[in-house]
Design a protein around this motif. Structure first.
Motif, PDB file in Angstrom:
ATOM      1  N   UNK A  94      -8.040   3.996   0.678  1.00 17.39           N
ATOM      2  CA  UNK A  94      -6.666   3.587   0.375  1.00 17.39           C
ATOM      3  C   UNK A  94      -5.982   4.600  -0.531  1.00 17.39           C
ATOM      4  N   UNK A  95      -6.671   5.024  -1.581  1.00 22.77           N
ATOM      5  CA  UNK A  95      -6.098   5.984  -2.531  1.00 22.77           C
ATOM      6  C   UNK A  95      -5.794   7.310  -1.835  1.00 22.77           C
ATOM      7  N   UNK A  99      -2.406   0.237  -9.392  1.00 23.58           N
ATOM      8  CA  UNK A  99      -3.810   0.403  -9.011  1.00 23.58           C
ATOM      9  C   UNK A  99      -4.531   1.293 -10.017  1.00 23.58           C
ATOM     10  N   UNK A 100      -3.874   2.370 -10.430  1.00 17.25           N
ATOM     11  CA  UNK A 100      -4.462   3.285 -11.407  1.00 17.25           C
ATOM     12  C   UNK A 100      -4.683   2.592 -12.745  1.00 17.25           C
ATOM     13  N   UNK A 101      -3.750   1.705 -13.122  1.00 17.69           N
ATOM     14  CA  UNK A 101      -3.897   0.960 -14.375  1.00 17.69           C
ATOM     15  C   UNK A 101      -5.103   0.016 -14.327  1.00 17.69           C
ATOM     16  N   UNK A 102      -5.301  -0.641 -13.181  1.00 19.60           N
ATOM     17  CA  UNK A 102      -6.440  -1.547 -13.036  1.00 19.60           C
ATOM     18  C   UNK A 102      -7.752  -0.762 -13.049  1.00 19.60           C
ATOM     19  N   UNK A 118      -8.493  11.691   9.754  1.00 19.08           N
ATOM     20  CA  UNK A 118      -8.830  12.750   8.796  1.00 19.08           C
ATOM     21  C   UNK A 118      -9.171  12.165   7.432  1.00 19.08           C
ATOM     22  N   UNK A 119      -8.380  11.195   6.991  1.00 18.77           N
ATOM     23  CA  UNK A 119      -8.641  10.550   5.695  1.00 18.77           C
ATOM     24  C   UNK A 119      -9.983   9.825   5.727  1.00 18.77           C
ATOM     25  N   UNK A 120     -10.261   9.128   6.822  1.00 17.45           N
ATOM     26  CA  UNK A 120     -11.537   8.416   6.952  1.00 17.45           C
ATOM     27  C   UNK A 120     -12.712   9.387   6.867  1.00 17.45           C
ATOM     28  N   UNK A 143       0.786  -1.230   0.000  1.00 18.31           N
ATOM     29  CA  UNK A 143       0.000   0.000   0.000  1.00 18.31           C
ATOM     30  C   UNK A 143       0.818   1.280   0.000  1.00 18.31           C
ATOM     31  N   UNK A 144       2.091   1.186   0.396  1.00 19.02           N
ATOM     32  CA  UNK A 144       2.922   2.381   0.491  1.00 19.02           C
ATOM     33  C   UNK A 144       4.058   2.380  -0.526  1.00 19.02           C
ATOM     34  N   UNK A 145       3.827   1.774  -1.682  1.00 17.17           N
ATOM     35  CA  UNK A 145       4.818   1.761  -2.762  1.00 17.17           C
ATOM     36  C   UNK A 145       4.278   2.528  -3.963  1.00 17.17           C
TER      37      UNK A 145
END
Length: 210
Positions: A92-93, A19-22, A113-115, A10-12
């Motif tokens: 996640x994004x 992920x963007x390609x999928x 904050x993200x949630x 998740x942090x790479x």
């Protein structure tokens, strides 16, 4: 129908591109595509993450810290998924953007904050992220990776339920490779045979029939 499992750290940054390609493939293709981002945590993932940071993998303190952070991020992602796949992906994004692009450090305040930004029920989320259910979901992902012989992040397994009785594992892939496979322009058996005789050091896309 197509099923795509993308195994990620998740942090790479590379995994974010994958992920963007999928997501792009699911949007562009006329075919029905079900996809799942599966977080992967093992020694290979941690070592590669440390290498990208210029840290020796033998640094046990750094290795432990990296493992703990990844584990917490994965449990947070699982907790977000409990409130729906779309909310989970958005969480996640957004967390990846905060940590990888904005260079914010992982913290409880950041996660909250993200949630909230992703319209996730915060009380439920905070309870779920430390639940046994989230930990079981994490363990199930690692078992799935083991069953599919996945050892590295940025690996995708594609099942074409209408054409093949097997899955195809892609490593070092890009959008074009993924699209060609989905559209039937890439014969997995032919590609595997061709690549078996190629240079082992090649960085081009690699396919394996499962």
């Amino acid at each position: 129908m197509l099923e795509v499992y993308l195994f990620v750290n998740p942090l790479a940054t590379q995994c974010v591109r994958d992920e963007q390609n999928v997501l792009r493939l699911a949007n562009d293709s006329d075919k029905q595509i079900q996809f799942q981002f599966v977080p992967l945590l093992n020694i290979n993932v941690v070592s590669r993450a440390l290498k990208c940071q210029g840290i020796q993998a033998s640094n046990w303190q750094a290795q432990n810290k990296q493992s703990q952070t990844l584990y917490r991020v994965i449990l947070d992602y699982k907790a977000a998924l409990f409130q729906g796949k779309k909310r989970g992906r958005n969480f996640l994004i957004a967390l990846q953007a905060a940590m990888l692009k904005a260079q914010q450090r992982y913290s409880e305040a950041l996660v909250k904050q993200v949630a909230q930004d992703c319209q996730i029920d915060l009380d439920m989320f905070m309870e779920d992220r430390d639940s046994q259910l989230a930990k079981q979901a994490f363990q199930a992902d690692q078992r799935l990776a083991s069953e599919m012989n996945i050892t590295e992040a940025s690996s995708a397994v594609v099942f074409d339920c209408d054409r093949y009785d097997y899955g195809v594992l892609l490593e070092h892939f890009n959008y074009t490779t993924l699209l060609d496979l989905v559209n039937g322009q890439l014969d997995p058996f032919h590609e595997v045979t061709r690549q078996a005789s190629a240079n082992a050091g090649s960085t081009t896309a690699q396919l394996h029939v499962l």
